[in-house]
Design a protein around this motif. Structure first.
Motif, PDB file in Angstrom:
ATOM      1  N   GLY A  48     103.761  30.693  90.197  1.00 11.12           N
ATOM      2  CA  GLY A  48     103.926  32.135  90.241  1.00 11.12           C
ATOM      3  C   GLY A  48     102.603  32.805  89.903  1.00 11.12           C
ATOM      4  N   ILE A  49     101.763  32.989  90.897  1.00 10.16           N
ATOM      5  CA  ILE A  49     100.395  33.461  90.664  1.00 10.16           C
ATOM      6  C   ILE A  49     100.399  34.939  90.287  1.00 10.16           C
ATOM      7  CG2 ILE A  49      98.103  33.733  91.698  1.00 10.16           C
ATOM      8  CD1 ILE A  49      98.823  31.471  93.597  1.00 10.16           C
ATOM      9  N   PRO A  50      99.770  35.309  89.187  1.00 10.15           N
ATOM     10  CA  PRO A  50      99.705  36.725  88.818  1.00 10.15           C
ATOM     11  C   PRO A  50      98.832  37.513  89.794  1.00 10.15           C
ATOM     12  CG  PRO A  50      98.391  35.393  87.307  1.00 10.15           C
ATOM     13  CD  PRO A  50      99.120  34.437  88.195  1.00 10.15           C
ATOM     14  N   ASP A  51      99.061  38.817  89.834  1.00  8.64           N
ATOM     15  CA  ASP A  51      98.357  39.676  90.798  1.00  8.64           C
ATOM     16  C   ASP A  51      96.852  39.483  90.751  1.00  8.64           C
ATOM     17  OD1 ASP A  51     100.779  40.743  91.564  1.00  8.64           O
ATOM     18  OD2 ASP A  51     100.565  42.596  90.398  1.00  8.64           O
ATOM     19  N   GLN A  52      96.298  39.381  89.558  1.00  8.56           N
ATOM     20  CA  GLN A  52      94.838  39.355  89.415  1.00  8.56           C
ATOM     21  C   GLN A  52      94.199  38.060  89.903  1.00  8.56           C
ATOM     22  OE1 GLN A  52      97.042  39.496  86.943  1.00  8.56           O
ATOM     23  NE2 GLN A  52      96.463  38.209  85.187  1.00  8.56           N
ATOM     24  N   GLU A  53      95.012  37.042  90.204  1.00  4.72           N
ATOM     25  CA  GLU A  53      94.473  35.766  90.674  1.00  4.72           C
ATOM     26  C   GLU A  53      94.679  35.544  92.173  1.00  4.72           C
ATOM     27  OE1 GLU A  53      92.760  34.140  88.562  1.00  4.72           O
ATOM     28  OE2 GLU A  53      93.472  35.017  86.683  1.00  4.72           O
ATOM     29  N   LEU A  54      95.379  36.439  92.840  1.00  3.34           N
ATOM     30  CA  LEU A  54      95.748  36.213  94.241  1.00  3.34           C
ATOM     31  C   LEU A  54      94.553  36.119  95.179  1.00  3.34           C
ATOM     32  CD1 LEU A  54      98.894  38.505  94.584  1.00  3.34           C
ATOM     33  CD2 LEU A  54      98.840  36.016  94.861  1.00  3.34           C
ATOM     34  N   ASP A  55      93.472  36.819  94.859  1.00  2.54           N
ATOM     35  CA  ASP A  55      92.328  36.806  95.775  1.00  2.54           C
ATOM     36  C   ASP A  55      91.579  35.470  95.761  1.00  2.54           C
ATOM     37  OD1 ASP A  55      91.147  37.015  93.288  1.00  2.54           O
ATOM     38  OD2 ASP A  55      89.850  38.704  93.794  1.00  2.54           O
ATOM     39  N   ARG A  56      91.979  34.558  94.887  1.00  2.00           N
ATOM     40  CA  ARG A  56      91.349  33.234  94.836  1.00  2.00           C
ATOM     41  C   ARG A  56      92.087  32.193  95.686  1.00  2.00           C
ATOM     42  NH1 ARG A  56      90.749  30.300  89.874  1.00  2.00           N
ATOM     43  NH2 ARG A  56      92.321  31.417  88.682  1.00  2.00           N
ATOM     44  N   LEU A 109      97.029  22.779  77.802  1.00  3.37           N
ATOM     45  CA  LEU A 109      96.126  21.874  78.517  1.00  3.37           C
ATOM     46  C   LEU A 109      94.903  22.597  79.077  1.00  3.37           C
ATOM     47  CD1 LEU A 109      98.741  19.725  80.477  1.00  3.37           C
ATOM     48  CD2 LEU A 109      97.789  19.353  78.194  1.00  3.37           C
ATOM     49  N   ASP A 110      94.824  23.909  78.857  1.00  9.32           N
ATOM     50  CA  ASP A 110      93.712  24.724  79.354  1.00  9.32           C
ATOM     51  C   ASP A 110      93.525  24.529  80.859  1.00  9.32           C
ATOM     52  OD1 ASP A 110      91.626  26.558  79.161  1.00  9.32           O
ATOM     53  OD2 ASP A 110      90.130  25.017  78.733  1.00  9.32           O
ATOM     54  N   LEU A 111      94.624  24.684  81.593  1.00  5.04           N
ATOM     55  CA  LEU A 111      94.645  24.428  83.031  1.00  5.04           C
ATOM     56  C   LEU A 111      94.450  25.711  83.831  1.00  5.04           C
ATOM     57  CD1 LEU A 111      97.714  22.062  83.553  1.00  5.04           C
ATOM     58  CD2 LEU A 111      95.327  21.485  83.970  1.00  5.04           C
ATOM     59  N   ASP A 112      93.585  25.657  84.819  1.00  2.00           N
ATOM     60  CA  ASP A 112      93.521  26.724  85.814  1.00  2.00           C
ATOM     61  C   ASP A 112      94.509  26.351  86.907  1.00  2.00           C
ATOM     62  OD1 ASP A 112      92.905  28.872  87.391  1.00  2.00           O
ATOM     63  OD2 ASP A 112      90.880  28.214  87.905  1.00  2.00           O
ATOM     64  N   ALA A 113      95.791  26.568  86.607  1.00  2.00           N
ATOM     65  CA  ALA A 113      96.886  26.181  87.505  1.00  2.00           C
ATOM     66  C   ALA A 113      98.051  27.109  87.226  1.00  2.00           C
ATOM     67  CB  ALA A 113      97.288  24.731  87.267  1.00  2.00           C
ATOM     68  N   TRP A 114      98.822  27.429  88.275  1.00  2.00           N
ATOM     69  CA  TRP A 114      99.838  28.467  88.154  1.00  2.00           C
ATOM     70  C   TRP A 114     101.085  28.144  88.947  1.00  2.00           C
ATOM     71  CZ3 TRP A 114      98.038  32.437  85.058  1.00  2.00           C
ATOM     72  CH2 TRP A 114      96.643  32.496  84.886  1.00  2.00           C
ATOM     73  N   THR A 120      88.439  28.382  93.821  1.00  2.00           N
ATOM     74  CA  THR A 120      89.463  28.580  94.845  1.00  2.00           C
ATOM     75  C   THR A 120      90.734  27.813  94.467  1.00  2.00           C
ATOM     76  OG1 THR A 120      87.876  28.960  96.624  1.00  2.00           O
ATOM     77  CG2 THR A 120      90.059  28.159  97.255  1.00  2.00           C
ATOM     78  N   LEU A 121      91.843  28.529  94.498  1.00  2.00           N
ATOM     79  CA  LEU A 121      93.152  27.939  94.230  1.00  2.00           C
ATOM     80  C   LEU A 121      93.797  27.519  95.547  1.00  2.00           C
ATOM     81  CD1 LEU A 121      94.486  30.699  91.806  1.00  2.00           C
ATOM     82  CD2 LEU A 121      93.759  28.407  91.112  1.00  2.00           C
ATOM     83  N   VAL A 122      94.460  26.378  95.540  1.00  2.00           N
ATOM     84  CA  VAL A 122      95.165  25.928  96.741  1.00  2.00           C
ATOM     85  C   VAL A 122      96.448  25.227  96.314  1.00  2.00           C
ATOM     86  CG1 VAL A 122      94.016  23.673  96.891  1.00  2.00           C
ATOM     87  CG2 VAL A 122      94.862  24.782  98.988  1.00  2.00           C
ATOM     88  N   MET A 169      92.278  19.872  88.271  1.00  2.00           N
ATOM     89  CA  MET A 169      93.079  18.662  88.401  1.00  2.00           C
ATOM     90  C   MET A 169      92.304  17.413  87.975  1.00  2.00           C
ATOM     91  SD  MET A 169      96.188  19.334  89.172  1.00  2.00           S
ATOM     92  CE  MET A 169      95.880  20.575  87.889  1.00  2.00           C
ATOM     93  N   ALA A 170      91.047  17.336  88.334  1.00  2.00           N
ATOM     94  CA  ALA A 170      90.261  16.173  87.911  1.00  2.00           C
ATOM     95  C   ALA A 170      90.089  16.162  86.394  1.00  2.00           C
ATOM     96  CB  ALA A 170      88.904  16.166  88.610  1.00  2.00           C
ATOM     97  N   ALA A 171      89.874  17.319  85.801  1.00  2.00           N
ATOM     98  CA  ALA A 171      89.761  17.397  84.344  1.00  2.00           C
ATOM     99  C   ALA A 171      91.057  16.951  83.678  1.00  2.00           C
ATOM    100  CB  ALA A 171      89.401  18.818  83.922  1.00  2.00           C
TER     101      ALA A 171
END
Length: 364
Positions: A196-204, A189-194, A61-63, A259-261
């Motif tokens: 400007g969220i792309p369309d395919q990630e919005l449902d998260r 940094l191999d971050l799951d962070a954005w 989940t992205l927040v 973020m912790a990583a």
């Protein structure tokens, strides 16, 4: 609400405190992650990702953690410095000509990154601009006089930080903050962070909500967040338009584990942050740059280039309660990211369970 995930042996108290936050109703949706010695030792999720209580909070989940975003704006700026597009102590006006007016002629990137540039809020002239009028807000900063002589006082640049760096990058490096982060910093940094969220990630993405209806009015930092209107309005911040825009000071979206990583590798001499910036700028990033009374935080504080630092931690938090840190004493990293906007007492309780002190991480 059930707590899902795991806590390794020795982290039972962290699990217990997190469960208490959920059971008491202080938390309605959050992720918690702790990393130590290169591995995740705690990953907990609880509550819901949406206001309708139909989507459980998941590992991915992205927040939006508000000002935690600023640390990554700093990294984007420092990549441009490493590439030779500009220097930390050269006047910004050498690159961004329109900026060098009304007392800002000698303002430097270092002063911007350490919240000493004298523009902790957008000027009154920007009051009629839309929250997402990116160009208009940049122009308002370029044309405005600083609130104090740059370098003489301190106040977190609450909403302006990203627009200032974006303007500098456009003028000096021919790129944007969003492009520098998403195309260079994030993959390095191999971050799951954005931004400007792309369309395919919005449902998260998780919806933000107030813990109390009058939460925005209770904030010490409220005067610095009033212009342009809408940064604390969940009707705006939960919108697709906002999530897919770049408002660098506050609207990066990410996960607790990411973020912790990141913080777990932050100080490492062979880690990805040092590899991205090089030894000299990595040292600059982590070195205490200024200690003074920060008017936006309402307390005395030490800033590095983008982080808060004291004897126990290197940290950054965001208004609403999210926070992440590296413990200089205990050598672990923690991130607590929440969608229920309140103070930092929840993250502080998690920190205490880890033996950390989370004083002064965000603008309550």
């Amino acid at each position: 609400m059930n707590v899902e995930g795991f806590a390794a042996d020795g982290y039972e108290e962290v699990y217990r405190v997190f469960q208490q936050l959920v059971d008491s109703g202080l938390e309605t949706g959050a992720g918690l992650s702790v990393w130590r010695e290169g591995r995740e030792v705690v990953r907990l999720n609880a509550g819901w990702a949406d206001a309708g209580r139909s989507r459980p909070w998941r590992d991915d989940t992205l927040v939006m953690p508000y000002s935690l975003s600023k640390s990554f704006v700093t990294l984007a700026a420092l990549v441009a410095v490493r590439e030779g597009a500009l220097a930390l102590d050269d006047p910004i006006a050498e690159y961004w000509k329109e900026y060098g007016v009304r007392g800002k002629e000698r303002t430097t990137l270092r002063q911007v990154l350490t919240h000493q540039a004298g523009q902790p809020r957008f000027p009154a002239e920007a009051a009629n601009l839309d929250l997402l009028d990116d160009a208009g807000l940049r122009v308002s900063l370029a044309q405005a006089a600083p609130e104090y002589v740059p370098g003489t006082s301190l106040g977190e640049h609450a909403l302006t930080y990203g627009h200032l760096v974006d303007g500098i990058l456009r003028a000096a490096a021919g790129t944007t903050l969003g492009a520098m982060f998403n195309d260079v910093v994030r993959p390095a940094l191999d971050l799951d962070a954005w931004f400007g969220i792309p369309d395919q990630e919005l449902d998260r993405v998780a919806d933000l909500e107030y813990a109390h209806p009058d939460w925005p009015q209770q904030l010490h930092a409220a005067p610095w967040l009033a212009i342009p209107d809408g940064a604390l309005d969940t009707g705006r911040t939960n919108s697709r338009a906002w999530r897919q825009a770049v408002f660098g000071a506050v609207n990066m979206h990410t996960t607790a584990s990411a973020m912790a990583a990141f913080f777990s590798h932050l100080t490492s001499e062979d880690g990805p942050v040092r590899q991205l910036l090089g030894p000299q700028l990595h040292t600059e990033l982590l070195t205490s740059q200024v200690t003074d009374y920060d008017e936006v935080f309402g307390t005395r504080i030490t800033w590095t280039l983008g982080f808060v630092r004291d004897k126990g931690k290197i940290a950054k938090g965001g208004i609403g309660g999210s926070a992440a840190w590296w413990s200089l004493r205990h050598h672990h990293a923690c991130a607590y990211l929440t969608r229920q906007l309140d103070d930092h007492s929840r993250a502080a309780r998690i920190a205490a369970a880890l033996g950390d002190d989370l004083a002064v991480v965000g603008e309550d």
